[in-house]
Scaffold this motif. Structure first.
Motif, PDB file in Angstrom:
ATOM      1  N   GLN A  94      -4.497  -9.117   3.553  1.00 14.08           N
ATOM      2  CA  GLN A  94      -3.602  -9.099   4.713  1.00 14.08           C
ATOM      3  C   GLN A  94      -3.541  -7.529   4.425  1.00 14.08           C
ATOM      4  OE1 GLN A  94      -1.219 -11.940   3.373  1.00 14.08           O
ATOM      5  NE2 GLN A  94      -0.785 -13.227   5.829  1.00 14.08           N
ATOM      6  N   ALA A  95      -3.139  -7.157   3.094  1.00  5.49           N
ATOM      7  CA  ALA A  95      -2.800  -5.915   2.532  1.00  5.49           C
ATOM      8  C   ALA A  95      -3.873  -4.631   3.184  1.00  5.49           C
ATOM      9  CB  ALA A  95      -2.933  -6.143   1.239  1.00  5.49           C
ATOM     10  N   SER A  96      -4.995  -5.131   3.332  1.00  2.00           N
ATOM     11  CA  SER A  96      -6.277  -4.359   3.644  1.00  2.00           C
ATOM     12  C   SER A  96      -6.099  -4.217   5.232  1.00  2.00           C
ATOM     13  CB  SER A  96      -7.743  -4.415   3.425  1.00  2.00           C
ATOM     14  OG  SER A  96      -7.894  -5.577   3.544  1.00  2.00           O
ATOM     15  N   LEU A 129      -3.589   2.402  10.412  1.00  2.00           N
ATOM     16  CA  LEU A 129      -2.974   2.312   9.227  1.00  2.00           C
ATOM     17  C   LEU A 129      -3.355   0.687   8.059  1.00  2.00           C
ATOM     18  CD1 LEU A 129       0.087   3.864   9.916  1.00  2.00           C
ATOM     19  CD2 LEU A 129      -1.150   5.144   8.203  1.00  2.00           C
ATOM     20  N   SER A 130      -2.944   0.493   7.050  1.00  2.00           N
ATOM     21  CA  SER A 130      -2.899  -0.803   6.296  1.00  2.00           C
ATOM     22  C   SER A 130      -1.540  -0.876   5.721  1.00  2.00           C
ATOM     23  CB  SER A 130      -4.283  -1.236   5.697  1.00  2.00           C
ATOM     24  OG  SER A 130      -4.731  -0.111   4.790  1.00  2.00           O
ATOM     25  N   LEU A 131      -1.385  -1.844   4.864  1.00  3.39           N
ATOM     26  CA  LEU A 131      -0.185  -2.019   3.758  1.00  3.39           C
ATOM     27  C   LEU A 131      -0.527  -1.439   2.876  1.00  3.39           C
ATOM     28  CD1 LEU A 131       1.311  -5.253   5.656  1.00  3.39           C
ATOM     29  CD2 LEU A 131       3.112  -3.231   5.247  1.00  3.39           C
ATOM     30  N   GLY A 132      -1.945  -2.405   2.290  1.00  3.31           N
ATOM     31  CA  GLY A 132      -1.750  -1.268   0.993  1.00  3.31           C
ATOM     32  C   GLY A 132      -2.327   0.189   0.949  1.00  3.31           C
ATOM     33  N   GLY A 133      -2.732   0.436   2.119  1.00  7.41           N
ATOM     34  CA  GLY A 133      -3.056   1.888   2.669  1.00  7.41           C
ATOM     35  C   GLY A 133      -1.584   2.933   2.135  1.00  7.41           C
ATOM     36  N   LEU A 134      -1.264   2.246   3.126  1.00 10.31           N
ATOM     37  CA  LEU A 134       0.236   3.247   2.768  1.00 10.31           C
ATOM     38  C   LEU A 134       0.782   3.054   1.367  1.00 10.31           C
ATOM     39  CD1 LEU A 134       2.235   2.038   5.739  1.00 10.31           C
ATOM     40  CD2 LEU A 134       1.070   4.562   5.563  1.00 10.31           C
TER      41      LEU A 134
END
Length: 167
Positions: free
Chosen positions: A36-38, A46-51
């Protein structure tokens, strides 16, 4: 025994505000799997982990600037291609741990810096030619950057599974 420098009221206020916005970002990603984070659930890449990874890298970079100017800031090469995404081997847990370590390091560095110390900005088309930023301005920039990306994260999370950070 090493003595830690005492924070000024201004430093405390700025670091507390930065911590608040870091907290929004961390809250937004809680409970996610690495998959999910990726994920990139919107039209952007954009991804959450990437942010999380990006704001940590930005904070590290700008704190190098606060300590030693553009030369120290640019002494570590940025991986622009992978700076906003999770790459194989990265986990959300490890990205958050790295981000927490950066936050601690920022607090320690700020305690030893004069807020009025200024350095010329790196040469780049997005910076005003010949401008300098104080340590204060760097911290204000980090607050803005973190806040902006916490908002992006909120949109991504809501798109992913309906969770909202605020409300």
């Amino acid at each position: 025994m090493t003595r830690t420098a005492q924070l000024t009221t201004e430093q405390t206020d700025l670091l507390t505000t930065l911590a608040k916005h870091r907290g929004f970002l961390r809250f937004t990603v809680q409970g996610l799997t690495d998959e999910q984070a990726s994920a990139t659930p919107t039209a952007s890449a954009l991804s959450l982990g990437g942010l999380v990874k990006h704001v940590r890298n930005v904070e590290e970079s700008w704190m190098r600037f606060a300590v030693g100017g553009a030369e120290l800031m640019e002494s570590v090469e940025n991986d622009w291609e992978n700076g906003f995404r999770m790459v194989p081997g990265e986990t959300l847990e490890s990205l958050l741990a790295d981000y927490e370590a950066t936050a601690r390091k920022t607090g320690e560095l700020v305690a030893g810096l004069d807020m009025d110390t200024a350095h010329p900005l790196p040469v780049a088309p997005w910076f005003e030619s010949g401008a300098s930023w104080t340590v204060r301005r760097v911290l204000l920039h980090l607050i803005a950057e973190t806040s902006q990306h916490a908002g992006h994260a909120d949109i991504l999370r809501e798109t992913l599974d309906g969770q909202k950070t605020m409300g």
